[in-house]
Design an enzyme around this catalytic site. Structure first.
Site, PDB file in Angstrom:
ATOM      1  N   LYS A 279       0.851  -1.200   0.000  1.00 61.78           N
ATOM      2  CA  LYS A 279       0.000   0.000   0.000  1.00 61.78           C
ATOM      3  C   LYS A 279       0.884   1.246   0.000  1.00 61.78           C
ATOM      4  O   LYS A 279       0.617   2.210  -0.721  1.00 61.78           O
ATOM      5  CB  LYS A 279      -0.952  -0.014   1.207  1.00 61.78           C
ATOM      6  CG  LYS A 279      -2.092  -1.009   1.023  1.00 61.78           C
ATOM      7  CD  LYS A 279      -2.884  -1.294   2.283  1.00 61.78           C
ATOM      8  CE  LYS A 279      -3.863  -2.450   2.022  1.00 61.78           C
ATOM      9  NZ  LYS A 279      -4.606  -2.879   3.183  1.00 61.78           N
TER      10      LYS A 279
ATOM     11  N   ASP B 113     -11.359   2.331   3.159  1.00 60.74           N
ATOM     12  CA  ASP B 113     -11.559   0.885   3.035  1.00 60.74           C
ATOM     13  C   ASP B 113     -13.027   0.543   2.780  1.00 60.74           C
ATOM     14  O   ASP B 113     -13.345  -0.575   2.365  1.00 60.74           O
ATOM     15  CB  ASP B 113     -11.137   0.195   4.351  1.00 60.74           C
ATOM     16  CG  ASP B 113      -9.835  -0.584   4.222  1.00 60.74           C
ATOM     17  OD1 ASP B 113      -9.515  -1.016   3.109  1.00 60.74           O
ATOM     18  OD2 ASP B 113      -9.161  -0.752   5.260  1.00 60.74           O
TER      19      ASP B 113
ATOM     20  N   GLN C 299      -5.167  -1.698   9.260  1.00 66.53           N
ATOM     21  CA  GLN C 299      -4.962  -3.019   8.676  1.00 66.53           C
ATOM     22  C   GLN C 299      -5.567  -4.092   9.581  1.00 66.53           C
ATOM     23  O   GLN C 299      -5.336  -4.110  10.787  1.00 66.53           O
ATOM     24  CB  GLN C 299      -3.449  -3.259   8.465  1.00 66.53           C
ATOM     25  CG  GLN C 299      -3.117  -4.530   7.715  1.00 66.53           C
ATOM     26  CD  GLN C 299      -3.629  -4.557   6.277  1.00 66.53           C
ATOM     27  OE1 GLN C 299      -3.750  -3.527   5.617  1.00 66.53           O
ATOM     28  NE2 GLN C 299      -3.955  -5.741   5.783  1.00 66.53           N
TER      29      GLN C 299
HETATM   30  N1  GUN Z   1      -6.810  -7.183   5.680  1.00 67.31           N
HETATM   31  C1  GUN Z   1      -6.988  -7.954   4.585  1.00 67.31           C
HETATM   32  N2  GUN Z   1      -7.511  -7.221   3.570  1.00 67.31           N
HETATM   33  C2  GUN Z   1      -7.676  -5.973   4.055  1.00 67.31           C
HETATM   34  C3  GUN Z   1      -8.164  -4.768   3.483  1.00 67.31           C
HETATM   35  O1  GUN Z   1      -8.569  -4.689   2.320  1.00 67.31           O
HETATM   36  N3  GUN Z   1      -8.165  -3.685   4.305  1.00 67.31           N
HETATM   37  C4  GUN Z   1      -7.724  -3.739   5.588  1.00 67.31           C
HETATM   38  N4  GUN Z   1      -7.776  -2.633   6.307  1.00 67.31           N
HETATM   39  N5  GUN Z   1      -7.262  -4.845   6.151  1.00 67.31           N
HETATM   40  C5  GUN Z   1      -7.248  -5.946   5.375  1.00 67.31           C
END
Ligand code: GUN
Length: 281
Positions: free
Chosen positions: A52, A119, A96
Site C-alpha cells: 500500500k 476501506d 490493517q
Molecule cells: N486485511 C486484509 N484485507 C484488508 C483490506 O482490504 N483492508 C484492511 N484494512 N485490512 C485488510
C-alpha cells in the site's frame, strides 16, 4: 480458450489515472494523505501494508505509517483514530486487519470518520452502498467491477453468482452487481446445491477461501469467472479458489492468480484516497 483478464494491466491503468488526478489536485494546492495503521507485526499484514505504501508513493499520495506494538490498548488506538479524524491534512485512514484479539474490530472501524473511510468498512459506508447513496466502497469488490467494465463484460441483465458472504467481499460484491443491474445470487457454505446455483452463472465471483475448489463442474460453458482467492498449493505455487487449468478451457473470460483481482485492491484504495481529497474542495 478463455480471455485472460489482466488485473495487473488494469490496475496499472487506474494507478496512472490516480497519479494524474493527484498532480491536478497538487496544482490547486491540495495534497493527498493516507494514514495507515498496523498493530503488531503479522507478516502477511506487513506485506500488504508495504504494498500500500509503495502504491501511494507511485501515485504521489503521502503515506503516514503508524506501526503500533502488539500490546497497544484499544483506547490508545481509538485516540489515534480520533486525532487522525480531526487532522484536515489526512484524507484517508486505513486500519490493517486483522487486529490483535484484545481489540474490538467493530469498535475500531466505527471510530473512523466515514468521510475518511477509504476501506469502505464503516457501517455508514456499507449502508450507503445498500441504498444507492454515495460513499466509499470496499476495494476488492469495487476492483472486480472495474475488471468487468474495463474488459467490456456487460453486467446488466446477467446471472451473477457470488460464492461467499463476507462483509469485505461477498456482501458488498452482491450489492455492487445489483447496482449494475445484474441478477444476483449469493451462495455460501450452507447452500444446499452449490453446483446448481453456480452452473446458472454468466458471471461467477469466487470468494470461498479454499484452494482450487471450483472445478469445471461448477461452471457454465462461456461464463466469466473471477477468482478472489490467493493461496499456496502443495508445490508452494500461488493459486486461487478456482482450479484455473481445469476451468479456463470452458469459460469465456477468467482472472489468473496472481495478477487478477489482487492488484486491483490497492488500485481502488488509492482511487478512494484521491476521491476523498477531491471531496474536500
Ligand atoms: N486485511 C486484509 N484485507 C484488508 C483490506 O482490504 N483492508 C484492511 N484494512 N485490512 C485488510
Amino acid at each position: 480458450m478463455a480471455k485472460i483478464i489482466d488485473g495487473k494491466a488494469i490496475a496499472a491503468q487506474i494507478k496512472d489515472e490516480c497519479r494524474a488526478k493527484v498532480a491536478t489536485l497538487k496544482e490547486k494546492g491540495i495534497g493527498v494523505t493516507l494514514a495507515v495503521i498496523q498493530v503488531g507485526n503479522d507478516p502477511a499484514s506487513s506485506v500488504y501494508v508495504g504494498n500500500k505504501k509503495k502504491g501511494c508513493e507511485y501515485v504521489g499520495i503521502n503515506s503516514l505509517a503508524h506501526e503500533l506494538p502488539e500490546d497497544t490498548t484499544e483506547d490508545k488506538l481509538l485516540d489515534l483514530i480520533g486525532e487522525l479524524n480531526r487532522r484536515a491534512d489526512v484524507n484517508g485512514i486505513l486500519v490493517q486487519l486483522p487486529l490483535p484479539g484484545h481489540i474490538n474490530e467493530d469498535r475500531v472501524i466505527c471510530a473512523i470518520d466515514p468521510r475518511k473511510d477509504v476501506d469502505g468498512f464503516h457501517p455508514a459506508s456499507v449502508g450507503a452502498l445498500c441504498i444507492g447513496q454515495p460513499g466509499f466502497v470496499s476495494c476488492t469488490p469495487a476492483g472486480i467491477i472495474q475488471l468487468l467494465v474495463r474488459s467490456g463484460i456487460e453486467i446488466a441483465g446477467k446471472e451473477c453468482v457470488v460464492i461467499g458472504r463476507s462483509n469485505i467481499v461477498g456482501k458488498p460484491m452482491a450489492l455492487l452487481l445489483l447496482r449494475e443491474n445484474g441478477t444476483v445470487t449469493v451462495t455460501h457454505s450452507r447452500t444446499k446445491d452449490l453446483k446448481a446455483a453456480t452452473g446458472r452463472a454468466d458471471i461467477l465471483i469466487v470468494a470461498v477461501g479454499k484452494p482450487k475448489m471450483i472445478t469445471r463442474e461448477y461452471v457454465k460453458e462461456g461464463a466469466t469467472v473471477i477468482d478472489v482467492g490467493i493461496h499456496r498449493d502443495a508445490n508452494n505455487k500461488l493459486c486461487g479458489d478456482v482450479d484455473y487449468d481445469d476451468v479456463a478451457p470452458v469459460c469465456s473470460a477468467i482472472t489468473p492468480v496472481p495478477g487478477g483481482v489482487g492488484p486491483m485492491t490497492i488500485a481502488m484504495l488509492l482511487n478512494n484516497c484521491v476521491e476523498s481529497a477531491a471531496q474536500t474542495i
